[in-house]
Design a protein around this motif. Structure first.
Motif, PDB file in Angstrom:
ATOM      1  N   ALA A 279      38.270  32.678  62.506  1.00  0.00           N
ATOM      2  CA  ALA A 279      37.258  32.040  61.496  1.00  0.00           C
ATOM      3  C   ALA A 279      37.171  30.781  61.697  1.00  0.00           C
ATOM      4  CB  ALA A 279      38.243  32.589  60.225  1.00  0.00           C
ATOM      5  N   PHE A 280      38.367  30.034  62.350  1.00  0.00           N
ATOM      6  CA  PHE A 280      38.261  28.588  62.237  1.00  0.00           C
ATOM      7  C   PHE A 280      37.167  28.101  63.326  1.00  0.00           C
ATOM      8  CE2 PHE A 280      40.090  24.440  63.908  1.00  0.00           C
ATOM      9  CZ  PHE A 280      39.826  23.758  62.746  1.00  0.00           C
ATOM     10  N   SER A 281      37.050  29.089  64.609  1.00  0.00           N
ATOM     11  CA  SER A 281      36.273  28.643  65.511  1.00  0.00           C
ATOM     12  C   SER A 281      34.798  28.965  65.229  1.00  0.00           C
ATOM     13  CB  SER A 281      36.629  29.508  66.999  1.00  0.00           C
ATOM     14  OG  SER A 281      35.606  29.979  67.311  1.00  0.00           O
ATOM     15  N   SER A 282      34.772  30.060  64.341  1.00  0.00           N
ATOM     16  CA  SER A 282      33.224  30.181  63.714  1.00  0.00           C
ATOM     17  C   SER A 282      32.830  29.057  63.006  1.00  0.00           C
ATOM     18  CB  SER A 282      33.089  31.376  63.238  1.00  0.00           C
ATOM     19  OG  SER A 282      33.608  32.615  63.888  1.00  0.00           O
ATOM     20  N   TRP A 283      33.663  28.722  61.935  1.00  0.00           N
ATOM     21  CA  TRP A 283      33.454  27.554  61.269  1.00  0.00           C
ATOM     22  C   TRP A 283      33.070  26.394  61.924  1.00  0.00           C
ATOM     23  CZ3 TRP A 283      35.969  23.081  59.988  1.00  0.00           C
ATOM     24  CH2 TRP A 283      35.531  22.293  58.748  1.00  0.00           C
ATOM     25  N   LEU A 284      33.951  25.964  62.785  1.00  0.00           N
ATOM     26  CA  LEU A 284      33.578  25.065  63.427  1.00  0.00           C
ATOM     27  C   LEU A 284      32.191  24.870  64.403  1.00  0.00           C
ATOM     28  CD1 LEU A 284      36.584  23.690  65.784  1.00  0.00           C
ATOM     29  CD2 LEU A 284      35.435  22.511  63.758  1.00  0.00           C
ATOM     30  N   GLU A 285      31.822  25.966  64.808  1.00  0.00           N
ATOM     31  CA  GLU A 285      30.556  26.269  65.620  1.00  0.00           C
ATOM     32  C   GLU A 285      29.455  26.116  64.635  1.00  0.00           C
ATOM     33  OE1 GLU A 285      29.411  26.421  68.634  1.00  0.00           O
ATOM     34  OE2 GLU A 285      31.765  26.144  69.070  1.00  0.00           O
ATOM     35  N   ALA A 286      29.759  26.689  63.542  1.00  0.00           N
ATOM     36  CA  ALA A 286      28.498  26.724  62.392  1.00  0.00           C
ATOM     37  C   ALA A 286      28.465  25.105  61.656  1.00  0.00           C
ATOM     38  CB  ALA A 286      29.020  27.393  61.001  1.00  0.00           C
ATOM     39  N   ARG A 287      29.418  24.426  61.676  1.00  0.00           N
ATOM     40  CA  ARG A 287      29.185  23.146  61.316  1.00  0.00           C
ATOM     41  C   ARG A 287      28.419  22.086  62.165  1.00  0.00           C
ATOM     42  NH1 ARG A 287      32.142  19.271  60.926  1.00  0.00           N
ATOM     43  NH2 ARG A 287      31.997  18.163  59.024  1.00  0.00           N
ATOM     44  N   LYS A 288      28.625  22.685  63.640  1.00  0.00           N
ATOM     45  CA  LYS A 288      27.599  21.830  64.530  1.00  0.00           C
ATOM     46  C   LYS A 288      26.331  21.974  64.329  1.00  0.00           C
ATOM     47  CE  LYS A 288      30.962  21.998  68.261  1.00  0.00           C
ATOM     48  NZ  LYS A 288      31.276  22.965  69.561  1.00  0.00           N
ATOM     49  N   ALA A 289      25.752  23.188  64.014  1.00  0.00           N
ATOM     50  CA  ALA A 289      24.580  23.501  63.924  1.00  0.00           C
ATOM     51  C   ALA A 289      23.782  22.868  62.888  1.00  0.00           C
ATOM     52  CB  ALA A 289      24.438  25.221  63.378  1.00  0.00           C
TER      53      ALA A 289
END
Ligand code: UTP
Length: 289
Positions: A279-289
């Motif tokens: 969940a944390f890694s998905s959230w980090l990825e989404a933030r970059k977008a």
């Protein structure tokens, strides 16, 4: 041969870089995801065969004693609610073969003074010092790596790493001659030198193996940089009597005494925490977008 069983954890600093949170609680109790910094340091020590933990504590540090104590009420409550996994987590904080001693440093007079406060518990034996705010991700742990070197060399050893030349003013810096891969002989050590006068960019980090001779040296040290009794000055005096080695450890260090290093450690450890990594890694990825 002297087997090292005692570890000193100086946790009495003021932690000014982390105010206001350190106003009423210890920097060493700050969590990396869900475990306090001090727990990582204790686990590293136990992994290296240490069985006696000596905490040098100060004001507002009672949370550390409570943390390593048995929590009867909480354990009973968890048992009643059937929360067996959490109960096990609590019970494994301190293995039963490990004991704790708490010594108060009444005034934060410096790291060297904090180490000297441990003298009554050291019984003239070699010991390790761990600064919990230097969190080092390594396998085997850095202390275990250093104790292996100690078993061959039987002398004091400081852990070192190369830092950027402009950062020398934040560390103890050594002038050292290479003996073998990863091992150097310290020829000089100086506390927080200005880059213009630093003897090198090889910095001491928060892991030390020290022979008991350091205690007599620290007793003679006068306040140095910042008006504090510096461990670095004690080691400089120790070098006049005994060999001191520098060990270039294998691992990744996070300076959790600084806000940036602390946040970097939290991100890295969250990205591999079994409960939240996806969940944390998905959230980090989404933030970059
Ligand atoms: P630091 O240099 O990081 O100082 O101490 P500090 O007070 O903890 O933090 P800042 O710089 O004000 O933000 C290195 C280690 O030595 C301990 C600290 O607890 C930390 O683990 N220490 C320092 C003591 O135990 N006593 C002292 O008098 C000084």
């Amino acid at each position: 041969m002297n087997k090292i069983t005692k570890a000193v954890f100086p946790v009495a600093g003021l932690g000014t870089r982390f105010l206001p949170v350190t106003k009423s609680s210890a920097k060493e109790m700050l969590p990396i995801v869900d475990k306090p910094l001090i727990q990582y340091a204790v686990e590293e020590a136990i992994g290296a065969g240490i069985t006696e933990l000596i905490f040098i504590t100060g004001r507002s540090k009672r949370a550390i004693e409570d943390y390593f104590d048995k929590a009867y009420e909480l354990e009973t409550e968890l048992e009643m609610r059937g929360k067996t996994i959490m109960l096990e987590v609590l019970r494994s904080i301190l293995p039963t073969h490990v004991s704790c001693i708490y010594i108060r440093q009444a005034e934060a007079l410096g790291l060297g003074h904090a180490v000297l406060c441990a003298k009554p518990a050291l019984n003239d034996a070699p010991f390790v010092v761990i600064l919990a705010d230097d969190l080092i991700d390594a396998s085997p742990g850095v202390l275990a790596q250093m104790i292996k070197v100690y078993e061959q060399q039987q002398s004091s050893i400081v852990a070192v790493e190369q830092v950027a030349p402009h950062e020398t003013g934040f560390y103890g810096i050594v002038d050292a001659k290479k003996i073998s891969t990863g091992l150097l002989r310290v020829e000089a050590i100086v506390e927080k030198p200005d880059p213009a006068v630093a003897p090198s960019n090889i910095a001491v980090v928060g892991r030390y193996i020290l022979t008991p001779t350091i205690l007599a040296c620290l007793e003679k040290v006068h306040p140095g940089k910042g008006g504090e009794i510096q461990l670095t000055d004690g080691i400089a005096a120790l070098m006049q009597q005994e060999q001191v080695l520098a060990y270039q450890y294998q691992g990744r260090r996070y300076d959790c005494g600084s806000k940036l290093g602390y946040m970097q450690a939290n991100v890295e450890y969250a990205l591999r925490h079994p409960e939240i990594k996806n969940a944390f890694s998905s959230w980090l990825e989404a933030r970059k977008a």
